[in-house]
Design a protein around this motif. Sequence first.
Motif, short mmCIF file in Angstrom:
data_model
loop_
_atom_site.label_atom_id
_atom_site.label_comp_id
_atom_site.label_asym_id
_atom_site.label_seq_id
_atom_site.Cartn_x
_atom_site.Cartn_y
_atom_site.Cartn_z
N LEU A 53 0.84 -1.21 0.00
CA LEU A 53 0.00 0.00 0.00
C LEU A 53 0.87 1.26 0.00
N MET A 54 1.96 1.23 0.73
CA MET A 54 2.86 2.39 0.75
C MET A 54 3.56 2.58 -0.59
N ILE A 79 10.87 8.51 -3.54
CA ILE A 79 11.62 8.03 -2.36
C ILE A 79 10.77 7.05 -1.55
N ILE A 80 9.51 7.39 -1.32
CA ILE A 80 8.61 6.51 -0.55
C ILE A 80 8.48 5.16 -1.24
N ALA A 81 8.21 5.19 -2.54
CA ALA A 81 8.01 3.93 -3.27
C ALA A 81 9.27 3.08 -3.24
N LEU A 82 10.42 3.66 -3.54
CA LEU A 82 11.67 2.88 -3.57
C LEU A 82 12.09 2.41 -2.18
N MET A 83 11.83 3.22 -1.16
CA MET A 83 12.17 2.82 0.20
C MET A 83 11.37 1.57 0.60
N PHE A 84 10.07 1.58 0.30
CA PHE A 84 9.25 0.43 0.67
C PHE A 84 9.50 -0.78 -0.23
#
Length: 159
Positions: A53-54, A79-84
């Motif tokens: 979901l993130m 950044i959010i997508a690649l981090m998760f």
Amino acid sequence: MWLILFSVVVGAIMIAARMKELKDIKESLKEVMANKKFEKYDYSKWVKLIYCLMIIFGIASAIYGVVVKELDTSAIGIIIALMFVSELLLVPYRYVLYYNDTQFISNGKLVRYKSIKGFEEMKFFKFGFVRARSFNDELYPLSKKAYEIVKEKKDKKAK
């Protein structure tokens, strides 16, 4: 535009770091599990769902930022997508308990039940996880069900 490039580079570095960690955990598991029988309890389903979901939220934010021409929003979304994505790589190894009558494996480390000093609830995530604390003060996060398995085996071993 440099912010987008910076976000992609930071995300790629995070993924590369997790890939190295993944390789180390796989090697450690292979070594620890050699010639030993373990049962497996997988408690990664909800974590995978939250991380997915993130990732979707990050991708949606990146697309939204492009549509409304806010590159900051796109960069944060990337950044959010690649981090998760990087964290999702480790979920099948971090949120699985391998156990037998004398020991369990947490994050690729072999832990004997007799080396567990006690258990403590996680302050920031009380409803989901408990930490097993060893006598050398290492912490091993466990789901409530994994905690019950470890506690039962530890109590049985103590008798």
